[in-house]
Design an enzyme around this catalytic site. Structure first.
Site, PDB file in Angstrom:
ATOM      1  N   HIS A  11       4.332  -7.808  -1.355  1.00 41.06           N
ATOM      2  CA  HIS A  11       2.937  -8.061  -1.683  1.00 41.06           C
ATOM      3  C   HIS A  11       2.313  -6.727  -2.051  1.00 41.06           C
ATOM      4  CE1 HIS A  11       2.219  -6.608   2.417  1.00 41.06           C
ATOM      5  NE2 HIS A  11       3.221  -7.381   2.753  1.00 41.06           N
ATOM      6  N   HIS A 129       5.510   5.436   4.421  1.00 40.27           N
ATOM      7  CA  HIS A 129       4.200   5.271   5.063  1.00 40.27           C
ATOM      8  C   HIS A 129       3.743   6.576   5.719  1.00 40.27           C
ATOM      9  CE1 HIS A 129       3.354   1.125   4.415  1.00 40.27           C
ATOM     10  NE2 HIS A 129       4.384   0.660   5.072  1.00 40.27           N
ATOM     11  N   GLY A 319       0.964  -1.300   7.757  1.00 41.51           N
ATOM     12  CA  GLY A 319      -0.022  -2.356   7.555  1.00 41.51           C
ATOM     13  C   GLY A 319      -0.985  -2.521   8.715  1.00 41.51           C
ATOM     14  N   ARG A 429     -10.448  -0.941   0.112  1.00 41.87           N
ATOM     15  CA  ARG A 429     -11.885  -0.796   0.366  1.00 41.87           C
ATOM     16  C   ARG A 429     -12.617  -0.335  -0.887  1.00 41.87           C
ATOM     17  NH1 ARG A 429     -10.179  -2.520   4.935  1.00 41.87           N
ATOM     18  NH2 ARG A 429     -10.645  -4.347   3.694  1.00 41.87           N
TER      19      ARG A 429
END
Lengths: 601, 259, 55
Positions: A11, A129, A319, A429
């Site tokens: 995703h 990450h 995540g 955001r």
């Protein structure tokens, strides 16, 4: 040296471009394909970023995929072996997915991006990450904590990162392997509460404020934490797998046992009514309990990281780091002096980490710290003609002051307005480059925007953007240096005296996911806020992402015009232009009648 | 011939409608088709002059609305079938989504492909929409016992019938302008649709066949292998590998080249 | 295309033979063979009916 990082297949496919060790741009594929959460190889995004940088695919020294697919495949094989004969559907679906597309990622990337196969490199999911946080901040060494659904094998990785003249050093200190996963626990309960996985997690976070954590003990018992003094390598947590099925089923991540403990699930996609019914209260309580357990487990992990590394800075990614409430708790806990979080800490951010880590290990370890995360494309606005949208009456402002005054006047007049200016934000955001802005006061403002503009649940609050120099007057509970609040990555408390004036941006528990705006982060928006403050004495605006329900945040002027039409925004500001919609066709105010479906497109 | 597939689909529809799982999956497929059509038409519309552009945008918006209708319907029919998997831990996604990934890779990889003419595109819309009308009419008639079909289908049919009308009109106008080129174009579109139908049929064989292979593999190989491994303590559900590697990670060329 | 697929499967098998991944090597080999059938079927739909009559 030009490096392109890519995350895809699950995703939020994304790409990042690193030139001579510096992160120059990054974007998610969904912004260009207009499909929310688009998982496909980010061909459009790569092309666009390369074009903007004046590069061709042949100029790329490496294309770095954010994880190692073969490792993931071996984990799936092991999981099938451990679950047989109860996981046929998962096995069948996995085999198809892998042999029909996932295994061929090297070939597909080479073909789609027109680069030789040899230039495709592979990072490690959790390394990507961790590097996305570490290498975008000005730190020499730090502890790293990555918590997500699952990478190759690991779901939680605790480590240390350091850079020196030779490059990047990364040490893994402790990991928790699949199927024990805080991310998947959160996802399973998200689905149990009737929300969509990978989409509804932040709704659960919002719902949590409506409930009491009366199931915290029960949920806590499902996540057994290792003792604080566990020997090195044996820390972490374990899920009680009798209550979960995320390793066996592709449809339902929990078992009957969880329903015995928490009661019947909420049917998926049933509109959530905060109507005070017993069921609604129970679901809110489950969300609150889950949030409490998550925060508690994260705090334990952070303490463990501190103890194992002795570092004073924590780079926190994955995540789960999208959970702004938990981020606030971690930041304020004082376990680390500095808590750093990447603005796109989900899988999209892996593209940035993969590219930067590759560059750092190939002689370019000194990436400049990322300021305001505005890494996307610039809107194509002509100076001599307004955007092509005849449903709006366009005005052209003579200068930035005039523009800000005009927009502030509209906002003060309670108009809801789309704002498109400068490079698009990187991450989920909206930070004032692709935003919908409105007055934050008025008791009905939240419901009005939720229903009319976003068509989403009433319980979900909007976020405020506040002038930095007045932030402390309006809010309390900032983390060290207000670093997270600057990027809307944490949640603070609205001071009681301001709650009425910030009604639409204050959650039911008095919290708000605020963006503290410094002039250097977005000068024009800063000027607009000052103009709005002069007119209303309010130093804050309501700031939500510029998109309609179900669509990604807008990117181009064309997207903005179309989305403004769908949302029926009162106005659209694309400096130097401001487009006005006639009152009759705009977002109804409180008390106006609800439009019929026929009026929506 | 070209309407055969829809006729068969319409006739066997009770077999689908009577099973919530099958029905929900089919509705999801309808929803996806509507969504892709929306994107496609909206993109082509941008290249057309007014007022055709507005007409096509209206069509595109209809498709988007239908997408929502089908999704809502699917969710009501079988909620858990349509719910997302928990972060896709098994590494799987719906077949549709995977194919979408491939299609998107293939599409920009061939940027110089010939774009259809307006006549070809309108003929394609006309044939596709008239096929949809036929299928929905059969669906409505055969499943008239089903309240949902009675309620929803007429709402869709009205739109589809309008799409058939305007696409036929535009195609006729284009044909008058250049009859010979359009005749060639017509057969090109017909050939394209028939080829797609054949590929879909073969894909069905692939789905059934690979389903059989994986089923045999799972119960014939994976399960006995798993039972033996577990009996000897090789693997457990809660412990998939013996030990996770810790310590410094060598970020050398070998690391970056291994996938 | 087929050559690239086979090349990838070769890499997968080599990777599966590494000590840290060797745990289920036999099963990986079996899956690679079955997976090749699925991959071929997906790549060449015309071949799919003939492939699956083998089973």
């Amino acid at each position: 040296m030009n490096v392109c990082g890519v995350s895809a297949q699950y995703h939020d496919a994304a790409t990042a471009l690193v030139v001579d060790g510096q992160l120059v741009s990054a974007a998610q594929e969904e912004r260009f394909s207009r499909r929310k959460g688009d998982p496909s190889i980010p061909v459009r995004a790569v092309r666009r970023l390369l074009d903007d940088a004046g590069l061709a695919p042949g100029d790329l020294d490496a294309v770095v995929f954010y994880e190692k697919p073969f490792q993931k495949f071996f984990r799936i094989v092991a999981s099938s072996v451990a679950n047989a004969p109860f996981g046929l559907t998962a096995f069948r679906a996995a085999l198809h997915a892998w042999f029909e597309s996932r295994l061929w990622i090297r070939t597909d990337l080479a073909r789609a991006l027109e680069v030789p196969r040899e230039r495709i490199a592979f990072s490690d999911h959790h390394l990507s990450h961790a590097a996305a946080v570490f290498l975008t901040h000005d730190v020499g060494s730090a502890a790293t904590l990555v918590v997500d659904g699952v990478g190759e094998w690991a779901t939680t990785t605790l480590g240390r990162m350091r850079r020196d003249d030779d490059g990047l050093r990364y040490e893994v200190l402790e990991t928790v392997d699949f199927p024990h996963s805080l991310g998947l626990l959160y996802s399973a309960i998200t689905a149990y509460l009737g929300f969509e996985v990978n989409e509804g997690e932040y709704k659960v976070m919002g719902l949590a404020a409506h409930g009491e954590p009366r199931f915290a003990e029960e949920i806590g018992a499902l996540v057994e934490a290792a003792a604080d003094d566990a020997p090195r390598g044996t820390g972490g947590f374990r899920l009680d797998l009798r209550a979960f099925a995320h390793d066996r089923s592709v449809q339902k991540g929990w078992s009957r046992r969880l329903e015995t403990i928490l009661g019947p699930p909420n049917p998926p996609h049933r509109p959530f009514a905060a109507d005070g019914s017993e069921d609604a209260r129970r679901y809110a309580d489950v969300a609150a309990s889950l949030q409490r357990v998550l925060e508690e487990r994260l705090l334990r992990l952070a303490r463990r990281a501190r103890e194992l590394t002795g570092e004073s800075t924590l780079c926190y990614g994955g995540g789960v780091a999208l959970n702004a409430v938990a981020n606030g708790v971690l930041a304020r806990s004082g376990v680390f002096e500095r808590l750093l979080v990447h603005p796109a800490s989900g899988d999209a951010g892996g593209a940035v980490g993969a590219a930067l880590a590759w560059a750092a290990t190939h002689g370019e370890p000194r990436a400049a710290p990322l300021g305001a995360p505005l890494l996307g494309t610039t809107p194509d606005v002509r100076d001599d003609a307004p955007p092509d949208a005849d449903d709006l009456a366009w005005e052209r402002a003579d200068d930035q002051d005039a523009l800000c005054e005009r927009v502030a006047e509209l906002l003060a007049d309670d108009r809801v307005l789309g704002w498109v200016h400068g490079r698009a934000e990187w991450g989920p955001r909206a930070l004032g480059a692709r935003s919908i802005l409105a007055r934050p006061d008025g008791p009905d403002q939240q419901a009005r925007l939720n229903r009319m503009v976003k068509e989403r649940e009433d319980f979900r609050p909007f976020a405020p953007v506040v002038l930095a120099h007045r932030a402390d007057e309006l809010f309390e509970g900032f983390g060290p240096g207000r670093a997270l609040e600057r990027r809307m990555l944490s949640v603070v408390t609205v001071r009681p005296a301001w709650r009425e004036r910030l009604a639409a941006a204050t959650h039911v528990d008095g919290s708000a996911r605020v963006q503290v705006l410094h002039e250097e982060d977005a000068p024009l928006l800063h000027r607009l806020l000052l103009a709005f403050e002069r007119r209303t004495s309010l130093p804050a605006l309501l700031n939500t992402s510029f998109n309609h329900a179900g669509e990604p945040i807008v990117d181009s002027v064309t997207d903005a015009v179309a989305s403004a039409r769908r949302c029926r925004l009162d106005a659209l500001a694309i400096p130097p232009y401001v487009g006005l919609r006639s009152r009759a066709d705009a977002v109804p105010r409180a008390g106006d009648t609800t439009p019929t479906d026929a009026t929506r497109c | 011939m070209i309407y055969l597939r829809e006729t068969v689909a319409g006739l066997i529809s009770p077999w689908v409608v009577l099973s919530p799982t099958r029905f929900a999956r089919q509705l999801q497929q309808f929803a996806a088709t509507e969504l892709y059509t929306h994107y496609d038409i909206a993109e082509v519309a941008e290249r057309q002059p007014s007022p055709l552009r507005e007409e096509m945008h209206r069509h595109a918006n209809d498709e988007l609305r239908h997408h929502g209708i089908f999704l809502d319907w699917a969710r009501k029919v079988a909620p858990y079938v349509t719910a997302g998997a928990a972060d896709d831990p098994s590494g799987s996604r719906s077949r549709l989504e995977r194919e979408e990934v491939r299609a998107l890779v293939a599409q920009p990889a061939a940027p110089h492909r010939r774009l259809p003419t307006l006549f070809e595109y309108m003929t394609y819309i006309f044939l596709s929409e008239s096929r949809a009308v036929l299928q929905f009419k059969l669906y409505q008639w055969i499943n008239r016992y089903d309240r949902r079909c009675r309620e929803w289908i007429p709402r869709l049919l009205a739109d589809e019938t309008r799409h058939v009308g305007y696409s036929a009109r535009v195609a006729r106008e284009e044909f008058r302008r250049a009859p010979w080129t359009c005749t060639k174009g017509f057969f090109r579109v017909l050939g394209y649709i028939l080829r797609q139908d054949l590929l879909d049929l073969l894909r069905l064989v692939q789905i059934l066949g690979s389903g059989l292979v994986t089923g045999l593999l799972y119960y014939g190989v994976v399960t006995p292998y798993g039972l033996v491994k577990r009996a000897f303590g090789g693997v457990r559900r809660g412990r998939l590998r013996r030990a996770a590697p810790t310590g410094p990670v060598a970020l050398d060329d070998a690391f970056w080249s291994r996938s | 295309m087929l050559k690239e697929r086979l090349q990838t499967l070769g890499q997968l098998v080599r990777e599966g033979a590494r000590p840290e991944n060797r745990q289920h090597f036999v099963l990986v080999l079996v899956l690679v063979v079955a997976g090749l059938v699925i991959a071929l079927g997906a790549m060449y739909p015309l071949v799919a009916p003939f492939l699956y009559t083998l089973f």
